[in-house]
Design a protein around this motif. Structure first.
Motif, PDB file in Angstrom:
ATOM      1  N   VAL A   1      -8.709  -4.898  16.332  1.00  0.00           N
ATOM      2  CA  VAL A   1      -7.450  -4.146  16.321  1.00  0.00           C
ATOM      3  C   VAL A   1      -7.489  -3.052  15.256  1.00  0.00           C
ATOM      4  CG1 VAL A   1      -6.007  -6.023  17.195  1.00  0.00           C
ATOM      5  CG2 VAL A   1      -6.438  -5.844  14.749  1.00  0.00           C
ATOM      6  N   ALA A   2      -6.633  -2.064  15.442  1.00  0.00           N
ATOM      7  CA  ALA A   2      -6.448  -1.035  14.422  1.00  0.00           C
ATOM      8  C   ALA A   2      -5.632  -1.598  13.267  1.00  0.00           C
ATOM      9  CB  ALA A   2      -5.729   0.170  15.013  1.00  0.00           C
ATOM     10  N   HIS A   3      -5.750  -0.982  12.101  1.00  0.00           N
ATOM     11  CA  HIS A   3      -4.905  -1.416  10.993  1.00  0.00           C
ATOM     12  C   HIS A   3      -3.531  -0.770  11.119  1.00  0.00           C
ATOM     13  CE1 HIS A   3      -5.377   2.423   8.777  1.00  0.00           C
ATOM     14  NE2 HIS A   3      -4.499   1.954   7.914  1.00  0.00           N
ATOM     15  N   GLN A   4      -2.529  -1.454  10.580  1.00  0.00           N
ATOM     16  CA  GLN A   4      -1.156  -0.976  10.616  1.00  0.00           C
ATOM     17  C   GLN A   4      -0.979   0.165   9.631  1.00  0.00           C
ATOM     18  OE1 GLN A   4       1.819  -2.047  12.432  1.00  0.00           O
ATOM     19  NE2 GLN A   4       2.395  -0.065  11.564  1.00  0.00           N
ATOM     20  N   ARG A   5      -0.689   1.342  10.144  1.00  0.00           N
ATOM     21  CA  ARG A   5      -0.364   2.483   9.278  1.00  0.00           C
ATOM     22  C   ARG A   5       1.135   2.453   9.044  1.00  0.00           C
ATOM     23  NH1 ARG A   5       0.378   5.435   5.782  1.00  0.00           N
ATOM     24  NH2 ARG A   5      -0.196   7.644   5.573  1.00  0.00           N
ATOM     25  N   PHE A   6       1.534   2.225   7.798  1.00  0.00           N
ATOM     26  CA  PHE A   6       2.948   2.109   7.478  1.00  0.00           C
ATOM     27  C   PHE A   6       3.626   3.478   7.415  1.00  0.00           C
ATOM     28  CE2 PHE A   6       1.468  -1.806   5.049  1.00  0.00           C
ATOM     29  CZ  PHE A   6       1.844  -2.682   6.048  1.00  0.00           C
ATOM     30  N   SER A   7       4.943   3.466   7.589  1.00  0.00           N
ATOM     31  CA  SER A   7       5.717   4.706   7.476  1.00  0.00           C
ATOM     32  C   SER A   7       5.790   5.192   6.031  1.00  0.00           C
ATOM     33  CB  SER A   7       7.137   4.475   8.003  1.00  0.00           C
ATOM     34  OG  SER A   7       7.776   3.420   7.288  1.00  0.00           O
ATOM     35  N   ARG A   8       5.561   4.294   5.089  1.00  0.00           N
ATOM     36  CA  ARG A   8       5.515   4.628   3.667  1.00  0.00           C
ATOM     37  C   ARG A   8       4.697   3.558   2.972  1.00  0.00           C
ATOM     38  NH1 ARG A   8       8.355   0.751   1.298  1.00  0.00           N
ATOM     39  NH2 ARG A   8      10.204  -0.116   2.317  1.00  0.00           N
ATOM     40  N   SER A   9       4.300   3.803   1.753  1.00  0.00           N
ATOM     41  CA  SER A   9       3.553   2.795   1.003  1.00  0.00           C
ATOM     42  C   SER A   9       4.424   1.565   0.766  1.00  0.00           C
ATOM     43  CB  SER A   9       3.103   3.366  -0.345  1.00  0.00           C
ATOM     44  OG  SER A   9       2.564   2.332  -1.160  1.00  0.00           O
ATOM     45  N   PRO A  10       3.852   0.367   0.913  1.00  0.00           N
ATOM     46  CA  PRO A  10       4.630  -0.840   0.635  1.00  0.00           C
ATOM     47  C   PRO A  10       4.709  -1.177  -0.852  1.00  0.00           C
ATOM     48  CG  PRO A  10       2.437  -1.441   1.351  1.00  0.00           C
ATOM     49  CD  PRO A  10       2.512   0.064   1.442  1.00  0.00           C
ATOM     50  N   ILE A  11       3.943  -0.482  -1.693  1.00  0.00           N
ATOM     51  CA  ILE A  11       3.913  -0.787  -3.125  1.00  0.00           C
ATOM     52  C   ILE A  11       5.167  -0.228  -3.786  1.00  0.00           C
ATOM     53  CG2 ILE A  11       2.552  -0.696  -5.236  1.00  0.00           C
ATOM     54  CD1 ILE A  11       1.090  -1.986  -2.878  1.00  0.00           C
ATOM     55  N   ARG A  12       5.831  -1.056  -4.585  1.00  0.00           N
ATOM     56  CA  ARG A  12       7.105  -0.676  -5.186  1.00  0.00           C
ATOM     57  C   ARG A  12       7.210  -1.137  -6.643  1.00  0.00           C
ATOM     58  NH1 ARG A  12       7.643   2.444  -1.843  1.00  0.00           N
ATOM     59  NH2 ARG A  12       9.313   2.835  -0.361  1.00  0.00           N
ATOM     60  N   TYR A  13       8.049  -0.428  -7.392  1.00  0.00           N
ATOM     61  CA  TYR A  13       8.524  -0.886  -8.706  1.00  0.00           C
ATOM     62  C   TYR A  13       9.371  -2.123  -8.474  1.00  0.00           C
ATOM     63  CZ  TYR A  13      11.692  -0.767 -12.817  1.00  0.00           C
ATOM     64  OH  TYR A  13      12.437  -1.074 -13.922  1.00  0.00           O
ATOM     65  N   TYR A  14       9.137  -3.163  -9.278  1.00  0.00           N
ATOM     66  CA  TYR A  14       9.892  -4.402  -9.126  1.00  0.00           C
ATOM     67  C   TYR A  14      10.303  -4.877 -10.514  1.00  0.00           C
ATOM     68  CZ  TYR A  14      11.131  -8.902  -7.009  1.00  0.00           C
ATOM     69  OH  TYR A  14      11.805 -10.016  -6.545  1.00  0.00           O
TER      70      TYR A  14
ATOM     71  N   VAL B   1     -10.016  -8.399  13.425  1.00  0.00           N
ATOM     72  CA  VAL B   1     -11.159  -7.659  12.901  1.00  0.00           C
ATOM     73  C   VAL B   1     -10.863  -6.176  13.045  1.00  0.00           C
ATOM     74  CG1 VAL B   1     -13.602  -7.137  13.153  1.00  0.00           C
ATOM     75  CG2 VAL B   1     -12.791  -9.463  13.532  1.00  0.00           C
ATOM     76  N   THR B   2     -10.969  -5.446  11.944  1.00  0.00           N
ATOM     77  CA  THR B   2     -10.750  -4.005  11.962  1.00  0.00           C
ATOM     78  C   THR B   2     -11.935  -3.296  11.335  1.00  0.00           C
ATOM     79  OG1 THR B   2      -8.351  -4.297  11.777  1.00  0.00           O
ATOM     80  CG2 THR B   2      -9.240  -2.125  11.223  1.00  0.00           C
ATOM     81  N   PRO B   3     -12.573  -2.370  12.071  1.00  0.00           N
ATOM     82  CA  PRO B   3     -13.629  -1.549  11.474  1.00  0.00           C
ATOM     83  C   PRO B   3     -13.006  -0.347  10.753  1.00  0.00           C
ATOM     84  CG  PRO B   3     -13.479  -1.084  13.813  1.00  0.00           C
ATOM     85  CD  PRO B   3     -12.421  -2.106  13.510  1.00  0.00           C
ATOM     86  N   PHE B   4     -13.402  -0.130   9.513  1.00  0.00           N
ATOM     87  CA  PHE B   4     -12.926   1.005   8.735  1.00  0.00           C
ATOM     88  C   PHE B   4     -14.065   2.001   8.529  1.00  0.00           C
ATOM     89  CE2 PHE B   4      -9.551  -1.915   7.724  1.00  0.00           C
ATOM     90  CZ  PHE B   4      -8.444  -1.100   7.500  1.00  0.00           C
ATOM     91  N   ALA B   5     -13.789   3.271   8.812  1.00  0.00           N
ATOM     92  CA  ALA B   5     -14.813   4.298   8.694  1.00  0.00           C
ATOM     93  C   ALA B   5     -15.083   4.636   7.234  1.00  0.00           C
ATOM     94  CB  ALA B   5     -14.376   5.561   9.441  1.00  0.00           C
ATOM     95  N   LEU B   6     -16.351   4.819   6.905  1.00  0.00           N
ATOM     96  CA  LEU B   6     -16.719   5.278   5.566  1.00  0.00           C
ATOM     97  C   LEU B   6     -16.596   6.794   5.455  1.00  0.00           C
ATOM     98  CD1 LEU B   6     -19.864   3.049   4.935  1.00  0.00           C
ATOM     99  CD2 LEU B   6     -17.533   2.666   4.150  1.00  0.00           C
ATOM    100  N   GLN B   7     -16.852   7.498   6.548  1.00  0.00           N
ATOM    101  CA  GLN B   7     -16.647   8.949   6.578  1.00  0.00           C
ATOM    102  C   GLN B   7     -15.158   9.184   6.816  1.00  0.00           C
ATOM    103  OE1 GLN B   7     -16.224  12.183   6.145  1.00  0.00           O
ATOM    104  NE2 GLN B   7     -18.422  12.471   6.531  1.00  0.00           N
ATOM    105  N   GLN B   8     -14.452   9.646   5.787  1.00  0.00           N
ATOM    106  CA  GLN B   8     -12.996   9.725   5.846  1.00  0.00           C
ATOM    107  C   GLN B   8     -12.451  11.104   6.218  1.00  0.00           C
ATOM    108  OE1 GLN B   8     -10.908   7.397   2.661  1.00  0.00           O
ATOM    109  NE2 GLN B   8     -12.972   7.224   1.813  1.00  0.00           N
ATOM    110  N   THR B   9     -13.338  12.050   6.490  1.00  0.00           N
ATOM    111  CA  THR B   9     -12.879  13.387   6.846  1.00  0.00           C
ATOM    112  C   THR B   9     -12.081  13.361   8.140  1.00  0.00           C
ATOM    113  OG1 THR B   9     -14.857  14.306   5.822  1.00  0.00           O
ATOM    114  CG2 THR B   9     -13.592  15.771   7.249  1.00  0.00           C
ATOM    115  N   HIS B  10     -10.910  13.990   8.138  1.00  0.00           N
ATOM    116  CA  HIS B  10     -10.076  14.078   9.329  1.00  0.00           C
ATOM    117  C   HIS B  10     -10.521  15.311  10.114  1.00  0.00           C
ATOM    118  CE1 HIS B  10      -6.564  14.470  11.904  1.00  0.00           C
ATOM    119  NE2 HIS B  10      -6.129  13.289  11.465  1.00  0.00           N
TER     120      HIS B  10
END
Length: 260
Positions: A184-197, A233-242
């Motif tokens: 499967v593809a990884h979930q691309r979030f609408s925003r970063s889930p990392i937050r001040y807590y 299982v998700t394959p992630f590309a090492l070549q990150q150029t869009h």
């Protein structure tokens, strides 16, 4: 010559998940090496300890801790030094205590271990055992233990000359309820889930993931793991150029500079 395997993690050299990973690896090869951080490096991402001296602590002939080192430090130490003139064919990172899904992979030290393994020329696989934090903070390793070796073997058989590393998550359910394996593809979030807590201690705070951003794609890793009880299982590309953006930017020009 048999398969040479290097193990690392981000939970630390004495973490139970690394013992699980060692048992998985020893079903595949007798040539297994461990190079892991001496303490917890969760969330370290692909950090390197440039400009700071590190130290290797030898546990036995093929078992080492890197004092103060990150997972990426450990893989480099193993692949370019400790394993001598024959670096590993396969780098396994984990088994992480908790799932590594979606954009969270970007800060995962577990994923970084596999990524650096692939950058160093090995096949890199990150493995994580999911858990339900609302139910318990105790990890049930049963699915990683039962299915780990078979998943790694399947990926080794399927791997081609792909410029990737792999991210694997085992579901939180009884082994008999595992529905199979899903690419499967990884979930691309609408925003970063990392937050001040905020902390209970005045003036202090944490970096945390208090909630999962929505909406979630039912076909991506988060929901396939959580709702479908599948090993993802998700394959992630090492070549990150869009490539599309690269093509669009080919028309860039500096106005008024005379450059073309």
């Amino acid at each position: 010559m048999g398969l040479r395997i290097l193990l690392t993690n981000d939970d630390g050299v004495d973490a139970p998940g690394l013992a699980v990973l060692s048992a998985i690896a020893r079903q595949l090869s007798d040539d297994v090496w461990i190079v892991a951080p001496d303490g917890n490096q969760s969330g370290a991402g692909h950090r390197f300890s440039f400009g700071r001296e590190l130290e290797v602590e030898k546990r036995d002939d093929r078992h080492f801790a890197v004092v103060g080192g990150s997972p990426a430090d450990c893989v480099v130490t193993g692949m370019t030094h400790l394993l001598g003139d024959r670096p590993a064919d396969l780098v396994l990172s984990g088994v992480n205590a908790g799932q590594n899904l979606g954009d969270i992979v970007n800060c995962s030290g577990t994923a970084a271990g596999a990524r650096e393994g692939a950058l160093q020329g090995a096949i890199g696989i990150a493995l994580s055992q999911s858990m339900d934090y609302d139910v318990s903070r105790v990890v049930d390793w049963a699915n990683a233990e039962q299915f780990g070796a078979a998943v790694v073997e399947a990926l080794l058989a399927a791997h081609a000359a792909d410029d990737v590393f792999y991210n694997v998550n085992f579901p939180y359910c009884a082994p008999e309820n595992v529905s199979g394996i899903a690419a499967v593809a990884h979930q691309r979030f609408s925003r970063s889930p990392i937050r001040y807590y905020a902390s209970d201690n005045p003036g202090r705070f944490f970096m945390a993931i208090p909630e999962t951003p929505e909406p979630l794609d039912p076909k991506a890793d988060f929901e396939t793991l959580r709702q479908g009880n599948a090993i993802t299982v998700t394959p992630f590309a090492l070549q990150q150029t869009h490539e599309t953006a690269l093509s669009r930017l080919s028309a860039l020009a500096l106005k008024g500079s005379g450059a073309s």
